[in-house]
Write an enzyme that holds these catalytic residues in place. Structure first.
Site, PDB file in Angstrom:
ATOM      1  N   VAL A 166       1.480  -2.381   5.084  1.00 37.70           N
ATOM      2  CA  VAL A 166       1.197  -2.467   3.861  1.00 37.70           C
ATOM      3  C   VAL A 166       1.680  -1.254   3.176  1.00 37.70           C
ATOM      4  O   VAL A 166       2.459  -0.532   2.963  1.00 37.70           O
ATOM      5  CB  VAL A 166      -0.489  -2.599   4.435  1.00 37.70           C
ATOM      6  CG1 VAL A 166      -1.202  -3.062   3.230  1.00 37.70           C
ATOM      7  CG2 VAL A 166      -1.161  -2.815   5.446  1.00 37.70           C
ATOM      8  N   GLU A 167       1.477  -2.712   1.415  1.00 36.96           N
ATOM      9  CA  GLU A 167       2.491  -1.766   0.559  1.00 36.96           C
ATOM     10  C   GLU A 167       1.698  -0.764   0.166  1.00 36.96           C
ATOM     11  O   GLU A 167       1.697   0.343  -0.751  1.00 36.96           O
ATOM     12  CB  GLU A 167       2.330  -2.341  -0.600  1.00 36.96           C
ATOM     13  CG  GLU A 167       1.246  -3.414  -1.033  1.00 36.96           C
ATOM     14  CD  GLU A 167       1.064  -4.395  -0.687  1.00 36.96           C
ATOM     15  OE1 GLU A 167       0.895  -5.761  -1.030  1.00 36.96           O
ATOM     16  OE2 GLU A 167       1.280  -5.246   0.923  1.00 36.96           O
ATOM     17  N   SER A 168       0.578  -0.367   0.417  1.00 31.45           N
ATOM     18  CA  SER A 168      -0.024   0.545   0.256  1.00 31.45           C
ATOM     19  C   SER A 168      -0.167   2.334   0.582  1.00 31.45           C
ATOM     20  O   SER A 168      -0.189   3.377   0.711  1.00 31.45           O
ATOM     21  CB  SER A 168      -1.680   0.792   0.283  1.00 31.45           C
ATOM     22  OG  SER A 168      -2.010  -0.254   2.171  1.00 31.45           O
ATOM     23  N   ASN A 187       5.890  -7.579   6.097  1.00 29.57           N
ATOM     24  CA  ASN A 187       4.214  -7.271   5.034  1.00 29.57           C
ATOM     25  C   ASN A 187       3.346  -8.615   5.521  1.00 29.57           C
ATOM     26  O   ASN A 187       4.887  -9.548   4.951  1.00 29.57           O
ATOM     27  CB  ASN A 187       5.359  -7.406   3.992  1.00 29.57           C
ATOM     28  CG  ASN A 187       3.968  -7.240   3.124  1.00 29.57           C
ATOM     29  OD1 ASN A 187       3.501  -8.249   2.420  1.00 29.57           O
ATOM     30  ND2 ASN A 187       3.475  -5.916   2.578  1.00 29.57           N
TER      31      ASN A 187
END
Length: 435
Positions: A236-238, A210
């Site tokens: 990506v954290e999304s 990340n």
């Protein structure tokens, strides 16, 4: 990215909390399921821990929404559930019955969990779409949000349906097309490239990674420049897995990704230790290795997914300039020269707010380093240890005098790799097994 909300909190006009992004995603899911809240280790020993600030942002905010609990002899935080009354969500198209598709969206986020939480709390879901189509005309395999969750549909004009904060529409962001990679001209050799290069030296083949916003974005550029970009998987954290994450006001989107998950699922993976490495920015660091990226005087930046990521990645690299505000430097003949020091020191005796706990990382045995353009530090049980210094930098004048505390200095203090400060590529690509 929501300054008017921030202003309301700062002026004490609303109750305001700041919780980790992944906790919020999971809390919506748990509210939907009628659970008492989200029980997790995420947030321990940070400002959301009730032993510190409990995530409260102003004096008006008094209710304790985070509770310290012990389960099996271990500490956990319970983020208490509460009714969610209104959801404002977005999709691409909806049928007249409310079934909705997301084909032109760049992320799914926690839309489904949010709508379920609101509906099961007796609230209302308001859906924004580009257009409404006849009932039953949408391919059911592409319907991500069922009409039984939707109370009202708003058809938005194109200018009110931007994919990201910075882009109206990019078919690559929505995965409708793959974008041909263009030859990169490379980053200019400056402090950002120096930091990104030193960070890229930490990459390992096959790593799940990340990258945070800001300076960490440059690591992907260096990986491409060094032809090692395919050796890792960026996430990506999304909810996006693979591809090339976008930066700046497009942060959260990616190009040429392999998979789009919903955000709660991505954070399930992160919280369980799925990330091999994470590279995050640093704004303030103290002698215990604590990091603050969430609050600076009257400004509330918020923690976003930072706490979920930094507490759970197997290895952690913080990266940023040594000082901030007006820093100017040059690189000549492989040596770093400070022309003008930044006005603000980043290495403080104590950070204003603990977004990352150094002591907690040490207790868990999590390897952590801090990379700047002129020095590299390692986190130990006794605090920060200076392990590397850039060629051309004066230890006393340009490192120790620019810190509010005196770090330990490694007996094996060495110069940073000279390849970092050269115009040519570093040669990080490893020979193939066949070679």
């Amino acid at each position: 990215m929501a300054p008017k909300l921030q202003k309301l909190a700062l002026e004490n006009k609303v109750e305001a909390y700041n919780f980790p992004q992944g906790v919020i995603a999971h809390l919506m899911r748990d509210v939907a399921a009628g659970k008492p809240g989200t029980l997790t280790h995420v947030g321990l020993h940070t400002f959301v821990d009730p032993r510190l600030e409990g995530g409260k942002l102003n004096e008006r905010t008094t209710e304790d929404l985070v509770q310290l609990m012990q389960v099996g002899g271990k500490d956990y935080l319970l983020y208490k559930a509460f009714p969610m009354e209104v959801a404002l969500v977005r999709a691409t198209y909806a049928g007249t019955e409310g079934n909705a598709t997301f084909e032109r969206e760049c992320v799914q986020l926690e839309v489904v969990a949010m709508c379920q939480a609101v509906k099961n709390s007796g609230g209302k879901v308001i859906l924004q779409v580009e257009g409404v189509v006849e009932k039953g005309s949408l391919n059911p395999r592409f319907v991500r949000l069922p009409g039984i969750y939707v109370d009202a549909i708003v058809i938005a004009p194109q200018e009110a349906h931007m994919q990201t904060f910075g882009t109206q529409y990019n078919a690559g962001f929505s995965g409708e097309v793959r974008v041909k990679a263009t030859a990169s001209n490379g980053m200019r050799l400056n402090e950002r490239k120096v930091i990104a290069r030193r960070c890229a030296m930490e990459l390992t083949p096959g790593a799940v990674v990340n990258l945070g916003i800001g300076i960490p974005e440059g690591i992907a550029n260096i990986a491409d420049e060094e032809q090692i970009g395919n050796d890792m998987t960026l996430t990506v954290e999304s909810g996006l897995v693979g591809g090339t994450p976008a930066g700046g006001q497009d942060f959260g989107a990616s190009l040429n990704y392999d998979c789009m998950l919903d955000e709660p699922a991505q954070f399930d993976f992160y919280d369980g230790g799925g990330l091999d490495m994470a590279f995050l920015g640093l704004a303030e660091v103290d002698q215990a290795g604590n990091v603050n990226v969430s609050k600076f005087g009257p400004k509330i930046a918020g923690c976003g997914g930072f706490i979920n990521i930094t507490q759970n990645a197997k290895r952690l690299v913080y990266c940023g300039t040594f000082t901030a505000g007006g820093l100017k430097l040059s690189i000549e003949e492989g040596k770093l020269k400070i022309l003008q020091e930044g006005r603000a020191k980043k290495f403080r005796k104590a950070v204003e707010q603990i977004t990352f706990s150094g002591q907690y990382a040490v207790k868990k045995g999590q390897p952590v380093i801090y990379v700047t353009e002129r020095a590299v530090f390692e986190l130990t049980a006794d605090g920060l240890v200076l392990t590397e210094i850039a060629p051309g930098i004066d230890l006393e004048k340009e490192i120790l005098a620019q810190m509010d505390f005196v770090p330990m200095i490694s007996k094996d203090l060495r110069e940073m790799d000279p390849r970092i400060f050269a115009e040519r590529i570093m040669g990080l690509k490893r020979p193939s097994a066949a070679g």
